[in-house]
Design a protein around this motif. Structure first.
Motif, short mmCIF file in Angstrom:
data_model
loop_
_atom_site.label_atom_id
_atom_site.label_comp_id
_atom_site.label_asym_id
_atom_site.label_seq_id
_atom_site.Cartn_x
_atom_site.Cartn_y
_atom_site.Cartn_z
N ILE A 26 24.64 27.00 -85.55
CA ILE A 26 22.64 27.31 -85.96
C ILE A 26 22.67 28.67 -86.26
O ILE A 26 23.92 29.82 -85.42
CB ILE A 26 21.76 27.01 -84.22
N GLY A 27 22.05 28.59 -87.19
CA GLY A 27 21.67 30.57 -87.88
C GLY A 27 21.06 29.83 -89.36
O GLY A 27 19.89 29.62 -89.60
N VAL A 28 21.31 30.86 -89.80
CA VAL A 28 20.89 31.25 -92.18
C VAL A 28 22.04 31.75 -92.27
O VAL A 28 22.80 31.55 -91.88
CB VAL A 28 20.50 32.36 -91.05
N ARG A 29 21.42 31.62 -93.59
CA ARG A 29 22.13 31.96 -94.75
C ARG A 29 22.06 33.54 -95.14
O ARG A 29 21.00 34.33 -94.87
CB ARG A 29 22.05 31.10 -96.00
N ILE A 30 23.18 34.49 -95.14
CA ILE A 30 23.38 35.22 -96.12
C ILE A 30 23.58 35.70 -97.27
O ILE A 30 24.71 34.95 -97.76
CB ILE A 30 23.87 36.16 -95.01
N GLU A 31 22.75 36.83 -97.89
CA GLU A 31 23.19 36.77 -99.43
C GLU A 31 23.71 38.45 -99.58
O GLU A 31 22.61 40.10 -99.41
CB GLU A 31 22.54 37.01 -100.18
N HIS A 32 24.62 38.50 -100.25
CA HIS A 32 24.80 39.73 -101.00
C HIS A 32 25.14 39.89 -102.12
O HIS A 32 25.65 39.24 -103.03
CB HIS A 32 26.17 40.38 -100.21
N PRO A 33 25.70 40.93 -102.47
CA PRO A 33 25.64 41.09 -104.59
C PRO A 33 27.23 40.48 -104.71
O PRO A 33 28.29 40.85 -103.89
CB PRO A 33 25.74 42.36 -105.33
N GLU A 48 27.63 33.12 -110.24
CA GLU A 48 26.59 33.86 -110.49
C GLU A 48 26.35 35.33 -109.43
O GLU A 48 27.49 35.97 -108.94
CB GLU A 48 25.53 32.53 -109.20
N ARG A 49 24.79 35.71 -109.17
CA ARG A 49 25.22 37.41 -109.27
C ARG A 49 25.01 37.32 -107.65
O ARG A 49 25.65 38.85 -107.31
CB ARG A 49 24.32 37.82 -109.24
N ASN A 50 25.06 36.37 -106.59
CA ASN A 50 25.17 36.54 -105.02
C ASN A 50 26.16 35.83 -104.67
O ASN A 50 26.66 34.90 -104.82
CB ASN A 50 23.81 36.12 -104.79
N ALA A 51 26.85 36.20 -103.71
CA ALA A 51 27.69 36.00 -102.71
C ALA A 51 26.90 35.16 -101.11
O ALA A 51 25.88 35.64 -101.52
CB ALA A 51 28.65 36.73 -101.68
N ASN A 52 26.73 34.04 -100.75
CA ASN A 52 26.77 34.12 -99.70
C ASN A 52 27.05 32.71 -98.82
O ASN A 52 28.45 32.34 -99.11
CB ASN A 52 25.02 32.92 -100.28
N SER A 53 26.93 33.03 -97.50
CA SER A 53 27.63 32.10 -96.28
C SER A 53 26.66 31.98 -94.73
O SER A 53 25.38 32.94 -95.25
CB SER A 53 28.37 33.41 -95.84
N ALA A 54 26.77 31.01 -94.51
CA ALA A 54 26.30 31.10 -93.04
C ALA A 54 26.48 31.72 -92.15
O ALA A 54 27.86 32.20 -91.80
CB ALA A 54 26.40 29.22 -92.88
#
Length: 546
Positions: free
Chosen positions: A292-299, A367-373
């Motif tokens: 369990i956790g969250v999504r995090i976004e960076h450029p 797209e502008r962001n990278a994301n991962s859980a």
């Protein structure tokens, strides 16, 4: 054919340089190299100022036996293995025992395709809609917060993998080249040919949609049958003459009953009502660990520069990804999961009043962001004791809390990394703009995540920043909640891939607890279809490795 591995060239090498390097490596004349095919191409980015491409090549030579003898003992030179897929058998003409496949995700799709190719005319039951109607419903949810419980990111033709990055690599052992069979079928259905040789192949959502449609047409042309809007509410189970529990078919929500003594259970990890039905019917189900956790976004630009240095933006490298793991002092493990370069965070709920996040990318990853859980591993023994379905109860509890924290309208609660590390709720966001639709509400992750998970992630983020500079930047955005990392249950099966206590039921794929991702689920579907074929055709068909 001869296979040459670990052939390294500079990132900016010319096309003729590859042939020249192979000739030089083998010590042969150029005229003796009759054909060159790239089997795999990866990269080594450990030295950012000197990134190398790493090739595995299949070569046709004039004097192959002589070259093999000369390089005997060289682990990078050998005969190319035969990757041709050979089915375990074929249904005789007029064969009437049609298997059922429940679920049209990657596992069910490949199981159905293989059974159709072997002549068994399978029937595939999908609770959701055809992929294009499902896509409209899903975008409607993202834009207008209108959730369709049977048509969303989790349910419908193509499964949850349709709205993802479309990653086609995994860590599974594949000595019989089932994975190659999957990739070849995907290329036939319209995937780019590069997925056959790049080290980290991906497809993206829009291409997956057209591929799923093409594969449906292929299955139907081979005698297979699709039934959409067909939610299975019960299994028909009786006692066979030898005393064993035997599946006899499936009952649908509309009252239809389909008879079959071979049923592939290829539901996804979100088919909670199906898991509840299985437990009621006495099918052996047990709780399993998940995260369990969250999504995090960076450029995405930041990630590219950290990983590739001066080569950031090179077309052969594409958008950079990452994989991070941290073992915490409290015994928890925090890791990145389902990293989506150049993508977006998406709403992935399948039940009203509950909020779930996921990530997806298109093929271009532009797209502008990278994301991962960023997720924390949890176990039944430590975190959700109480029976086979206790993990589902915990997922629902977290999703309901996230729904409330976001405002009760499917907006997701979001917090900046800086505020999270400082232990204060976010009231505003920074330069990194969240991509989640329908929208986000500044909040505190502590409002819906367990204390142990919060503490573990707080410890992990600075450690990740030491591996990927900027990961703990203050305006990075964390959006929750991520609960559907894998199935919270396992429908246990034996060596013959049948349920431990219900003959004729073949649990398979991610929902049954035997896969994680598109490729591993598809491979499990193929292996399960082989097991079904062996059972239908009798013991004379030799078994392959499970």
């Amino acid at each position: 054919m001869l296979r040459l591995t670990e052939l390294r060239l500079p990132l900016d090498h010319s096309e003729p340089a590859l042939r020249a390097a192979a000739v030089a490596r083998l010590g042969i004349a150029d005229a003796d190299l009759l054909d060159l095919q790239i089997f795999r191409r990866g990269y080594d980015a450990r030295r950012k100022n000197a990134i190398q491409l790493v090739y595995t090549l299949d070569l046709a030579l004039r004097n192959e036996a002589t070259v093999l003898r000369r390089h005997q003992g060289d682990r990078h030179v050998g005969a190319a293995p035969d990757t041709t897929y050979r089915p375990v058998g074929h249904a005789p003409a007029g064969f009437a025992r049609r298997p059922l496949v429940i679920g049209a995700g990657p596992c069910g799709l490949l199981a159905t395709l293989l059974l159709a190719q072997m002549g068994f005319r399978p029937i595939i039951l999908e609770r959701g809609k055809v992929v294009r109607e499902r896509t409209k419903d899903t975008w409607g949810f993202w834009r207008r917060s209108e959730l369709h419980p049977e048509s969303n990111v989790q349910f419908g033709e193509g499964g949850a993998g349709t709205f993802s990055d479309g990653k086609l690599y995994s860590q599974i052992s594949d000595p019989e080249h089932h994975g190659r069979k999957v990739l070849e079928e995907f290329v036939k259905a319209g995937a780019p040919e590069e997925i056959l040789y790049v080290s980290k192949p991906h497809i993206g959502t829009f291409r997956l949609v057209t591929m799923v449609e093409h594969m449906r047409r292929t299955i139907e042309s081979l005698g297979g049958e699709y039934r959409f809007g067909s939610r299975v509410t019960d299994l028909l189970i009786d006692t066979a003459p030898d005393g064993a529990r035997q599946v006899r078919g499936a009952a649908l929500a509309d009252g239809t009953v389909l008879e079959s003594d071979h049923v592939v259970l290829a539901v996804g990890h979100s088919a909670r009502d199906t898991f509840e039905m299985l437990e009621r019917r006495g099918v052996y189900v047990e709780a399993k660990p998940f995260s369990i956790g969250v999504r995090i976004e960076h450029p995405q630009r930041m990630v590219n520069e950290c990983r590739f240095g001066p080569a950031a933006g090179n077309k052969l490298l594409g958008a950079a990804d990452y994989r991070l793991v941290h073992h915490c002092r409290n015994g928890r493990t925090v890791y990145s999961f389902c990293m989506c370069p150049g993508g977006r965070v998406v709403a992935a709920a399948s039940e009203p009043g509950r909020l779930v996040t996921n990530g997806m990318s298109q093929y271009q990853r532009d797209e502008r962001n990278a994301n991962s859980a960023i997720v924390v591993g949890i176990t039944p023994e430590q975190d959700f004791p109480g029976g086979p379905l206790a993990g589902i109860a915990l997922q629902r509890q977290l999703e309901e809390a996230a729904f409330r924290a976001g405002g009760g309208n499917y907006h997701a609660p979001a917090q900046t990394v800086g505020d999270f590390l400082a232990g204060r709720p976010s009231t505003a966001l920074g330069e990194v703009m969240p991509s989640y639709m329908p929208g986000v509400t500044p909040a505190a992750l502590e409002d819906f995540l367990p204390d142990e998970a919060v503490a573990a992630i707080r410890e992990a983020l600075p450690a990740f920043d030491r591996q990927l500079r900027g990961f703990a930047r203050g305006d990075g955005v964390m959006t929750g909640v991520e609960t559907r990392t894998s199935s919270p249950v396992r429908v246990k099966r034996g060596e013959d891939r049948q349920s431990l206590n219900t003959r004729g039921l073949f649990p398979a794929g991610e929902g049954a607890g035997y896969a994680g991702g598109i490729l591993s689920a598809a491979v499990d579907g193929i292996k399960t279809a082989e097991a079904v074929a062996r059972s239908l055709l009798g013991a004379s068909v030799p078994a392959r490795a499970a």
